[in-house]
Design an enzyme around this catalytic site. Sequence first.
Site, PDB file in Angstrom:
ATOM      1  N   HIS A 151      36.183  44.040  37.107  1.00 32.38           N
ATOM      2  CA  HIS A 151      36.704  43.383  37.963  1.00 32.38           C
ATOM      3  C   HIS A 151      37.733  43.699  38.388  1.00 32.38           C
ATOM      4  O   HIS A 151      38.917  43.834  37.333  1.00 32.38           O
ATOM      5  CB  HIS A 151      36.791  41.535  37.730  1.00 32.38           C
ATOM      6  CG  HIS A 151      36.563  40.978  38.684  1.00 32.38           C
ATOM      7  ND1 HIS A 151      37.819  40.805  39.302  1.00 32.38           N
ATOM      8  CD2 HIS A 151      35.551  40.349  39.330  1.00 32.38           C
ATOM      9  CE1 HIS A 151      37.678  40.068  40.748  1.00 32.38           C
ATOM     10  NE2 HIS A 151      36.509  38.960  40.379  1.00 32.38           N
ATOM     11  N   ARG A 173      40.220  37.519  48.479  1.00 32.00           N
ATOM     12  CA  ARG A 173      39.198  38.305  49.444  1.00 32.00           C
ATOM     13  C   ARG A 173      38.813  37.920  50.847  1.00 32.00           C
ATOM     14  O   ARG A 173      38.668  38.434  51.150  1.00 32.00           O
ATOM     15  CB  ARG A 173      39.250  39.829  48.792  1.00 32.00           C
ATOM     16  CG  ARG A 173      40.104  40.865  48.036  1.00 32.00           C
ATOM     17  CD  ARG A 173      39.745  41.583  47.022  1.00 32.00           C
ATOM     18  NE  ARG A 173      39.536  41.028  45.889  1.00 32.00           N
ATOM     19  CZ  ARG A 173      38.155  41.600  45.542  1.00 32.00           C
ATOM     20  NH1 ARG A 173      37.238  42.301  46.103  1.00 32.00           N
ATOM     21  NH2 ARG A 173      37.605  41.155  44.165  1.00 32.00           N
TER      22      ARG A 173
END
Length: 646
Positions: free
Chosen positions: A249, A269
């Site tokens: 990740h 995000r």
Amino acid sequence: MSVVDRQEWDVVVVGAGGAGLRAAIEARERGARTAVICKSLFGKAHTVMAEGGIAAAMGNVNPHDSWQVHFRDTLRGGKFLNQWRMAELHAREAPDRVWELETWGALFDRTDDGRISQRNFGGHEYPRLAHVGDRTGLELIRTLQQKIVALQQEDKKETGDYESRLKVFQECTVTQVLKDGDRVSGVFAYERESGRFFVLEAPAVVIATGGIGKSFKVTSNSWEYTGDGHALALLAGGHLLNMEFVQFHPTGMVWPPSVKGILVTESVRGDGGVLRNSDGKRFMFDYIPDVFKEKYAESEEEGDRWYEDPDHNRRPPELLPRDEVARAINAEVKAGRGSPHGGVFLDVSTRMSAEVIRRRLPSMYHQFKELADVDITAEAMEVGPTCHYVMGGVAVDSDTAAARGVPGLFAAGEVAGGMHGSNRLGGNSLSDLLVFGRRAGLHAAHYAAGTAGRPRVDDAQVATAAAEALRPFSAEGPATGEGQTHPPENPYALHQELQQTMNDLVGIIRRESEMEQALKKLAELRARARRAGIEGHRQFNPGWHLALDLRNMLLVSECVARAALERTESRGGHTREDFPTMNRTWRCVNLLCRLTDPGGPQAASDPVRGQITLSRETTDPIRPDLLALFEKEELVKYLAEEELCA
Ligand code: FAD
């Protein structure tokens, strides 16, 4: 040896995360007497940690969404290596699984007009993740647990016993799947608190044990992720599929060292957070690969406009699939443009008000405040890649979740391979757990009901499993040559060496020479792990538990390293520095690992004598109506010539 307690069930589910609980509910509802067994406390599974949401094309926020678009995004994310039938079932069935959760009491965040709200996430064309703030996994598990309790209450009314048809064995670890000939006959387990051994006999066993992250040093995964289910399937004669694909990740915490690896959810995000390097540059615009160029914004202005007007603008490249973002961060740090502690900056403070940040990202706010003394409403976070998820896993039939080659064995959730191809999109795991957890429970119950005669549990197998589990209490180091022995190996030291090896030599960027070195080291560790010894007794003894988990981590790590060495291309969660591009001919290749058994039947419980062997198989051609969902120009980038002409 003392007599080992035995109980009879129809279906045993190993694991009480989202996949295991959903499987257990389905099996019980189909009439199977079902036992769930889990190594942690009931309700404490890894799924609880899931933050961002559940991907399902409900079209609540953007009506253009559909299962076809979700299918397309999932295949693009997995670089077309997905077991396409799984991706199809997943995209078609995920909305029903989310609505069903709501009828069982889940409280999702809402849109202004009262529907289940959906948020943006990397690789998803439309806002698709149903969520509960950034604590979605907790709500999912709470709801499934509540459903289990409701079923137990029904059973109490009918039979006088809450646990007559559905029982949870918590804080118990399975170390062996037992077999009667080729067929599954049950599981061997120990109770962590007392060390007591017991056997659950059943014709059908569903493995739902999650991932493998604890073999790596920097990981977002919890202590349970020692690859147990992967190893149990291997030891039972199953195959592991495409184990080279491990997801790093892009955004784990990098500072302070004690919390390195802990996840910073992608919703940061998705909700507008941006990545910057030490020069303050939004560097992701420099890393949009050709295959994605048409879908991502060319400028910061366009990317920013997309949050308000997604129909007329393209999404910002911070929302590229995870493998792309992780590699980009890695490259920036390597080029000397990293943050002070070796990551990059992830900023929401200049993008949203403090009130909105605290409301939409409450866990992130507290995580940084409490663990790093950083106020994310006022300053940027420092983030870097962390080992997060394994796409590889038990090879299963797409429709039934039946493990290939082992009648009576099923697998669902993170432990199963195929669904996500070479890279998973965020949010697609929680939906995977629900879709394939349900399918595994359904087919395990059918299988159990249809078996002619219950399989027999062999006393000799139980005795061997017990002896294997007790080995660390009597382990000795190698002989000194003077009639004495060295002290046994320390399981904690072995674990650290394993984690360092996998992180350094089979990590985010891979090279042939390093993986060969890793395989040598893993062989050495496997031999040493056999001499891992512990002190004390069987009552809650974490050293003993780790000594047993080491077998699993080492087997699975070897599968990862062997498959990664074999695949001479870069695709999704597998990046080779020496073969940096995706090769279309590799799209047709699955890599399968098996434990072959040169030492005879005994080697099944003595894996140090077994050997991991790797074979290639050709992937199933994608069904034409599903291929027709893509433009020909896009397919040319992924599919080999023969496939395009077929
Ligand atoms: P788990 O939930 O891990 O359950 C495994 C179970 O198996 C546990 O009960 C464990 O005790 C048991 N077990 C293991 N070994 C044994 C054994 N030997 N014997 C008995 N029991 C055993 N995915 C998304 O889709 N959306 C997200 O927002 C998201 N956020 C995430 C955030 C974090 C921090 C992390 C780490 C992951 C996230 N993921 C997310 C991924 C997702 O949470 C996992 O892939 C998923 O929860 C795995 O569920 P599972 O049911 O397969 O396994």
